[in-house]
Design a protein around this motif. Structure first.
Motif, PDB file in Angstrom:
ATOM      1  N   LYS A   1       4.830   3.601 -35.086  1.00 37.91           N
ATOM      2  CA  LYS A   1       4.152   4.812 -35.561  1.00 37.91           C
ATOM      3  C   LYS A   1       2.884   4.440 -36.329  1.00 37.91           C
ATOM      4  CE  LYS A   1       8.087   7.628 -36.323  1.00 37.91           C
ATOM      5  NZ  LYS A   1       9.021   7.694 -37.434  1.00 37.91           N
ATOM      6  N   ARG A   2       3.045   3.446 -37.198  1.00 40.48           N
ATOM      7  CA  ARG A   2       1.913   3.003 -38.014  1.00 40.48           C
ATOM      8  C   ARG A   2       0.795   2.434 -37.114  1.00 40.48           C
ATOM      9  NH1 ARG A   2      -1.249   3.659 -41.641  1.00 40.48           N
ATOM     10  NH2 ARG A   2      -2.008   1.949 -42.906  1.00 40.48           N
ATOM     11  N   THR A   3       1.196   1.731 -36.041  1.00 40.09           N
ATOM     12  CA  THR A   3       0.197   1.173 -35.128  1.00 40.09           C
ATOM     13  C   THR A   3      -0.653   2.284 -34.509  1.00 40.09           C
ATOM     14  OG1 THR A   3       1.675  -0.629 -34.602  1.00 40.09           O
ATOM     15  CG2 THR A   3      -0.139  -0.270 -33.093  1.00 40.09           C
ATOM     16  N   LEU A   4       0.035   3.360 -34.083  1.00 44.05           N
ATOM     17  CA  LEU A   4      -0.718   4.456 -33.486  1.00 44.05           C
ATOM     18  C   LEU A   4      -1.692   5.056 -34.498  1.00 44.05           C
ATOM     19  CD1 LEU A   4       1.922   6.287 -31.285  1.00 44.05           C
ATOM     20  CD2 LEU A   4       0.041   4.831 -30.554  1.00 44.05           C
ATOM     21  N   GLU A   5      -1.241   5.132 -35.772  1.00 41.48           N
ATOM     22  CA  GLU A   5      -2.146   5.649 -36.807  1.00 41.48           C
ATOM     23  C   GLU A   5      -3.354   4.736 -36.971  1.00 41.48           C
ATOM     24  OE1 GLU A   5      -0.010   6.203 -40.470  1.00 41.48           O
ATOM     25  OE2 GLU A   5       1.475   7.433 -39.430  1.00 41.48           O
ATOM     26  N   ILE A   6      -3.082   3.424 -37.006  1.00 45.43           N
ATOM     27  CA  ILE A   6      -4.178   2.474 -37.198  1.00 45.43           C
ATOM     28  C   ILE A   6      -5.153   2.525 -36.029  1.00 45.43           C
ATOM     29  CG2 ILE A   6      -4.714   0.000 -37.218  1.00 45.43           C
ATOM     30  CD1 ILE A   6      -3.876   0.824 -39.908  1.00 45.43           C
ATOM     31  N   VAL A   7      -4.602   2.647 -34.820  1.00 51.57           N
ATOM     32  CA  VAL A   7      -5.485   2.734 -33.652  1.00 51.57           C
ATOM     33  C   VAL A   7      -6.350   3.985 -33.757  1.00 51.57           C
ATOM     34  CG1 VAL A   7      -5.544   3.004 -31.150  1.00 51.57           C
ATOM     35  CG2 VAL A   7      -3.985   1.375 -32.163  1.00 51.57           C
ATOM     36  N   ARG A   8      -5.748   5.073 -34.240  1.00 48.57           N
ATOM     37  CA  ARG A   8      -6.528   6.296 -34.422  1.00 48.57           C
ATOM     38  C   ARG A   8      -7.634   6.083 -35.457  1.00 48.57           C
ATOM     39  NH1 ARG A   8      -2.215   9.537 -33.799  1.00 48.57           N
ATOM     40  NH2 ARG A   8      -1.662   9.489 -35.986  1.00 48.57           N
ATOM     41  N   GLU A   9      -7.278   5.379 -36.523  1.00 48.77           N
ATOM     42  CA  GLU A   9      -8.282   5.153 -37.567  1.00 48.77           C
ATOM     43  C   GLU A   9      -9.403   4.237 -37.080  1.00 48.77           C
ATOM     44  OE1 GLU A   9      -6.654   4.149 -41.453  1.00 48.77           O
ATOM     45  OE2 GLU A   9      -5.099   5.626 -41.076  1.00 48.77           O
ATOM     46  N   LEU A  10      -9.031   3.192 -36.337  1.00 46.52           N
ATOM     47  CA  LEU A  10     -10.061   2.316 -35.757  1.00 46.52           C
ATOM     48  C   LEU A  10     -10.959   3.124 -34.837  1.00 46.52           C
ATOM     49  CD1 LEU A  10      -8.100  -0.913 -34.770  1.00 46.52           C
ATOM     50  CD2 LEU A  10      -9.750  -0.664 -36.603  1.00 46.52           C
ATOM     51  N   ASP A  11     -10.318   4.005 -34.078  1.00 45.63           N
ATOM     52  CA  ASP A  11     -11.051   4.875 -33.178  1.00 45.63           C
ATOM     53  C   ASP A  11     -12.070   5.701 -33.958  1.00 45.63           C
ATOM     54  OD1 ASP A  11     -11.176   5.566 -30.494  1.00 45.63           O
ATOM     55  OD2 ASP A  11     -10.224   7.500 -30.903  1.00 45.63           O
ATOM     56  N   ALA A  12     -11.621   6.276 -35.074  1.00 45.09           N
ATOM     57  CA  ALA A  12     -12.509   7.107 -35.887  1.00 45.09           C
ATOM     58  C   ALA A  12     -13.634   6.276 -36.503  1.00 45.09           C
ATOM     59  CB  ALA A  12     -11.699   7.798 -36.984  1.00 45.09           C
ATOM     60  N   LEU A  13     -13.322   5.024 -36.839  1.00 46.25           N
ATOM     61  CA  LEU A  13     -14.330   4.193 -37.495  1.00 46.25           C
ATOM     62  C   LEU A  13     -15.364   3.649 -36.522  1.00 46.25           C
ATOM     63  CD1 LEU A  13     -12.164   2.103 -39.952  1.00 46.25           C
ATOM     64  CD2 LEU A  13     -14.087   3.521 -40.608  1.00 46.25           C
ATOM     65  N   LEU A  14     -14.932   3.304 -35.314  1.00 50.44           N
ATOM     66  CA  LEU A  14     -15.801   2.530 -34.435  1.00 50.44           C
ATOM     67  C   LEU A  14     -16.313   3.291 -33.213  1.00 50.44           C
ATOM     68  CD1 LEU A  14     -13.811  -0.827 -34.409  1.00 50.44           C
ATOM     69  CD2 LEU A  14     -15.889  -0.334 -35.672  1.00 50.44           C
ATOM     70  N   THR A  15     -15.435   4.049 -32.552  1.00 51.79           N
ATOM     71  CA  THR A  15     -15.770   4.513 -31.210  1.00 51.79           C
ATOM     72  C   THR A  15     -17.038   5.367 -31.190  1.00 51.79           C
ATOM     73  OG1 THR A  15     -13.436   4.491 -30.738  1.00 51.79           O
ATOM     74  CG2 THR A  15     -14.818   5.601 -29.153  1.00 51.79           C
ATOM     75  N   ARG A  16     -17.270   6.180 -32.221  1.00 51.89           N
ATOM     76  CA  ARG A  16     -18.498   6.979 -32.222  1.00 51.89           C
ATOM     77  C   ARG A  16     -19.492   6.490 -33.267  1.00 51.89           C
ATOM     78  NH1 ARG A  16     -14.700  10.491 -31.597  1.00 51.89           N
ATOM     79  NH2 ARG A  16     -14.438  11.478 -29.582  1.00 51.89           N
ATOM     80  N   ASN A  17     -19.258   5.259 -33.724  1.00 53.83           N
ATOM     81  CA  ASN A  17     -20.143   4.708 -34.745  1.00 53.83           C
ATOM     82  C   ASN A  17     -21.473   4.309 -34.106  1.00 53.83           C
ATOM     83  OD1 ASN A  17     -21.425   2.734 -36.384  1.00 53.83           O
ATOM     84  ND2 ASN A  17     -19.523   2.492 -37.515  1.00 53.83           N
ATOM     85  N   ARG A  18     -22.575   4.864 -34.665  1.00 54.86           N
ATOM     86  CA  ARG A  18     -23.889   4.649 -34.064  1.00 54.86           C
ATOM     87  C   ARG A  18     -24.228   3.152 -33.967  1.00 54.86           C
ATOM     88  NH1 ARG A  18     -26.178   7.314 -30.530  1.00 54.86           N
ATOM     89  NH2 ARG A  18     -26.672   5.309 -29.652  1.00 54.86           N
ATOM     90  N   ILE A  19     -23.976   2.426 -35.052  1.00 47.43           N
ATOM     91  CA  ILE A  19     -24.319   0.998 -35.069  1.00 47.43           C
ATOM     92  C   ILE A  19     -23.481   0.252 -34.046  1.00 47.43           C
ATOM     93  CG2 ILE A  19     -24.373  -1.074 -36.498  1.00 47.43           C
ATOM     94  CD1 ILE A  19     -24.615   0.799 -38.928  1.00 47.43           C
ATOM     95  N   PHE A  20     -22.187   0.568 -34.041  1.00 50.57           N
ATOM     96  CA  PHE A  20     -21.284  -0.122 -33.126  1.00 50.57           C
ATOM     97  C   PHE A  20     -21.681   0.133 -31.674  1.00 50.57           C
ATOM     98  CE2 PHE A  20     -17.205  -0.693 -30.876  1.00 50.57           C
ATOM     99  CZ  PHE A  20     -16.884  -1.955 -31.338  1.00 50.57           C
ATOM    100  N   ILE A  21     -22.019   1.378 -31.365  1.00 49.48           N
ATOM    101  CA  ILE A  21     -22.405   1.698 -29.989  1.00 49.48           C
ATOM    102  C   ILE A  21     -23.703   0.987 -29.629  1.00 49.48           C
ATOM    103  CG2 ILE A  21     -23.138   3.565 -28.460  1.00 49.48           C
ATOM    104  CD1 ILE A  21     -21.240   5.391 -29.975  1.00 49.48           C
ATOM    105  N   ASP A  22     -24.665   1.001 -30.551  1.00 48.48           N
ATOM    106  CA  ASP A  22     -25.943   0.353 -30.245  1.00 48.48           C
ATOM    107  C   ASP A  22     -25.770  -1.142 -29.969  1.00 48.48           C
ATOM    108  OD1 ASP A  22     -27.320   2.647 -30.434  1.00 48.48           O
ATOM    109  OD2 ASP A  22     -28.117   2.320 -32.452  1.00 48.48           O
TER     110      ASP A  22
END
Lengths: 432, 189
Positions: free
Chosen positions: A218-239
């Motif tokens: 359960k915690r893993t799914l939460e962490i994956v969601r949080e990583l998703d929120a931090l990185l997937t739409r992060n402008r710097i990360f995408i660039d």
């Protein structure tokens, strides 16, 4: 000004450089627009040769890049590996078949179970035996736990080296929760040595362990969601990751890519789906594929694979059968302690297995499983004795690493960092 | 599983090239004449029925005492047909060379360099045959069966005080030959 109509002499270009420096001036912040405009474009560049690594943090301590730069562009790059070369194959040839397990741990210390299983299954294929159902089930889900750990580490390292410290800390915290579960199961946090030919070293510790694993899922799914929120739409990360380190499907196949890096190019190949082993053929899960084969797609594929691994572990726990965890055949597996202490046959079998090792019939086998980075193959040859005559590891990183020059030549030095991180080179595996 | 690969190989190339075949536990193996390995691989890759797009692994087995001594092993995989085949070539100790398959698959590049590094097999036509894991000054090929497992190679050669010959830790006297252009560090100082 635009492009220079003739090649400037050394003196002229030095004067030009001095002029630019003057324009910048000390402490002029931000630099004048002309610096990024036409004035700098005419500057001549000189090729220089730079060593990156082996002690550079970006190279994770075990690889050296010899790079010829043209300005900030990589004109040529020659990766040099071998700094960690431990002579795995030579060591295994001098040890018994069972003594090889601790060595396989060290091929990839973030996902040792996958290496354990790969080696055990190659030897089992050579002998012609199969582990009991309970052992197969445990092998499957502990392997998936380690796949989660491996992907968390790969993504965490990539995020950290692109400047995202928080994502790194979240992922590493999650990995530590998993290491606690692994330590309860195997007795070791990193070097588990949990597999044996024909089964496993020990059973699940107690009734409390499985609920704890479910909590971690359960915690893993939460962490994956949080990583998703931090990185997937992060402008710097995408660039930094979108459209860098691109490789197309055709080249990737030709170079021998497997695993997440191949799937990121859109090729739907996963050993677990295409040549099912253990329980993978019976479980319900999907193979994520990417489209462009760039760093961003490799990141996305790894993120989705973690969610799929959670699904696999859950299904394994739901159908965990009772029964033995290692085959009951004294030629391959050590007898139970009661047999060793109370029967002469048991004592002899134990003694022979420890002193001479199992006598694997002469022959050869190539066992292939899906490691965290791709197809992990063990080619084992036996001459009928108690030691492997030959054991060759087909490490997925070697193929990925040799394609690195074709992925980054012509791009900026900054693109080397996410590309090298996203192929997730493992020193122990590539150098052996 | 897919013995048809072996059958097709035999049909295409005949007994002069495909020396023998066997299948054991689902692994199909064919022994090929070393000179023809590149042609066989090229056909295996291009033929639509075979379609071996990937070389998974290239390695070598050292059968010390046998002749020919070395057995170069290729593991091939087809992503579209989902089948595998293993090719083998026997090469002799006196002249361990065979054509490189790097022109067929780019991925063979480092795999062949590794086999060269560890066993001293020379792949003719390889664009960049250098050592992969070891340093250029390294002498010998460590995965050969006659290379001592505790063999060490200091860059500064150690000398046996009596005979003044280079000595390997562990007591074996060996004659170290340095490649041209490489001098021991001690000489430079």
């Amino acid at each position: 000004m635009g492009a220079p109509d003739k090649i400037k002499s050394r003196d002229e270009s030095a004067a030009e450089m001095a002029k630019v420096r003057r324009t910048l001036g000390p402490g002029s912040n931000p630099p004048p627009a002309s610096f990024f405009g036409s004035e700098v474009e005419g500057l001549p560049t000189e090729e220089i040769l730079v060593n990156v690594g082996p002690s550079h943090p970006v190279t994770h301590g075990t690889v050296r890049f010899l790079i010829r730069f043209d300005g900030e562009t990589i004109a040529a790059i020659d990766p040099e590996i071998g700094y960690l070369h431990r002579g795995f194959e030579k060591q295994v040839e001098a040890a018994t078949w069972t003594q090889a397990f601790p060595y396989t741990d060290r091929l990839n210390y973030v996902s040792p179970m996958l290496n354990n299983v790969g080696y055990a299954m190659a030897v089992e294929k050579l002998i012609g035996i199969e582990a009991p159902p309970r052992a197969q089930n445990i092998r499957t889900f502990v392997g998936e736990i380690h796949r989660i750990c491996d992907h968390l580490t790969a993504i965490a390292a990539m995020a950290l080296e692109l400047g995202a410290m928080t994502a790194f800390l979240y992922a590493v915290e999650m990995r530590d929760h998993w290491y606690d579960r692994i330590a309860e199961l195997t007795g070791a946090r990193l070097m588990v040595s949990y597999c044996r030919v024909g089964g496993l070293a020990r059973d699940i510790p107690d009734d409390q362990w499985v609920p704890k694993v479910r909590e971690c899922l359960k915690r893993t799914l939460e962490i994956v969601r949080e990583l998703d929120a931090l990185l997937t739409r992060n402008r710097i990360f995408i660039d930094r990751t979108r459209d860098t380190g691109i490789i197309n499907a055709e080249d990737a196949i030709d170079w021998g890519f497997t695993g997440p890096c191949l799937r990121a190019t859109g090729v739907d190949y996963d050993v677990r789906k295409d040549h099912p082993y253990l329980l993978y053929g019976e479980l319900d899960w999907d193979v994520p594929v990417g489209e462009r084969g760039d760093n961003y797609d490799r990141y996305l594929v790894r993120m989705e694979e973690m969610r799929q691994s959670v699904r696999i572990v859950e299904q394994c726990l739901d159908r965990l059968p009772d029964g033995p965890i290692i085959i009951d055949d004294w030629r391959w597996a050590k007898p139970a302690k009661t047999d060793v202490y109370h029967s002469i046959q048991g004592t002899i079998a134990h003694f022979e297995l420890v002193m001479y090792g199992m006598q694997v019939p002469a022959g050869e086998a190539y066992g292939y499983t899906e490691g965290a980075n791709g197809e992990l193959g063990f080619y084992v040859v036996s001459d009928g004795g108690g030691k492997p005559y030959k054991c060759k590891v087909r490490s997925p990183c070697l193929s990925l690493m040799q394609a690195l020059p074709s992925m980054v030549t012509g791009s900026l030095i900054a693109d080397l960092v996410p590309t090298f991180d996203s192929i997730n080179m493992i020193g122990g595996e590539i150098d052996r | 599983m897919s013995k048809k690969v072996l059958a097709a190989l035999q049909e295409q190339f005949g007994e002069e090239v495909v020396l023998k075949t066997h299948s054991h536990r689902g692994d199909d193996t064919a022994e090929i004449v070393p000179e023809m390995i590149r042609e066989v691989c090229r056909w295996l890759k291009s033929d639509p029925e075979m379609a071996f797009q990937q070389v998974s692994d290239i390695t070598c087995v050292d059968w010390l005492g046998q002749s020919p001594r070395f057995e170069v092993v290729y593991q091939l995989y087809s992503l579209t047909r989902r089948h595998r085949v293993r090719l083998k070539c026997r090469v002799d100790e006196s002249d361990p060379r065979l054509p490189s398959v790097q022109p067929v698959w780019k991925g063979a590049n480092w795999l062949e360099r590794e086999a060269y590094d560890m066993y001293g097999i020379v792949f003719e036509g390889h664009p960049d045959l250098r050592r992969l894991l070891l340093y250029p000054e390294f002498i010998g090929h460590p995965l050969r069966k006659d290379y001592p497992i505790r063999g060490e190679q200091p860059l500064v050669t150690m000398r046996d005080p009596e005979s003044q010959r280079p000595v390997m830790p562990g007591g074996t006297l060996i004659q170290l030959k340095r490649p041209e252009g490489v001098r021991p560090v001690a000489e430079e100082n």
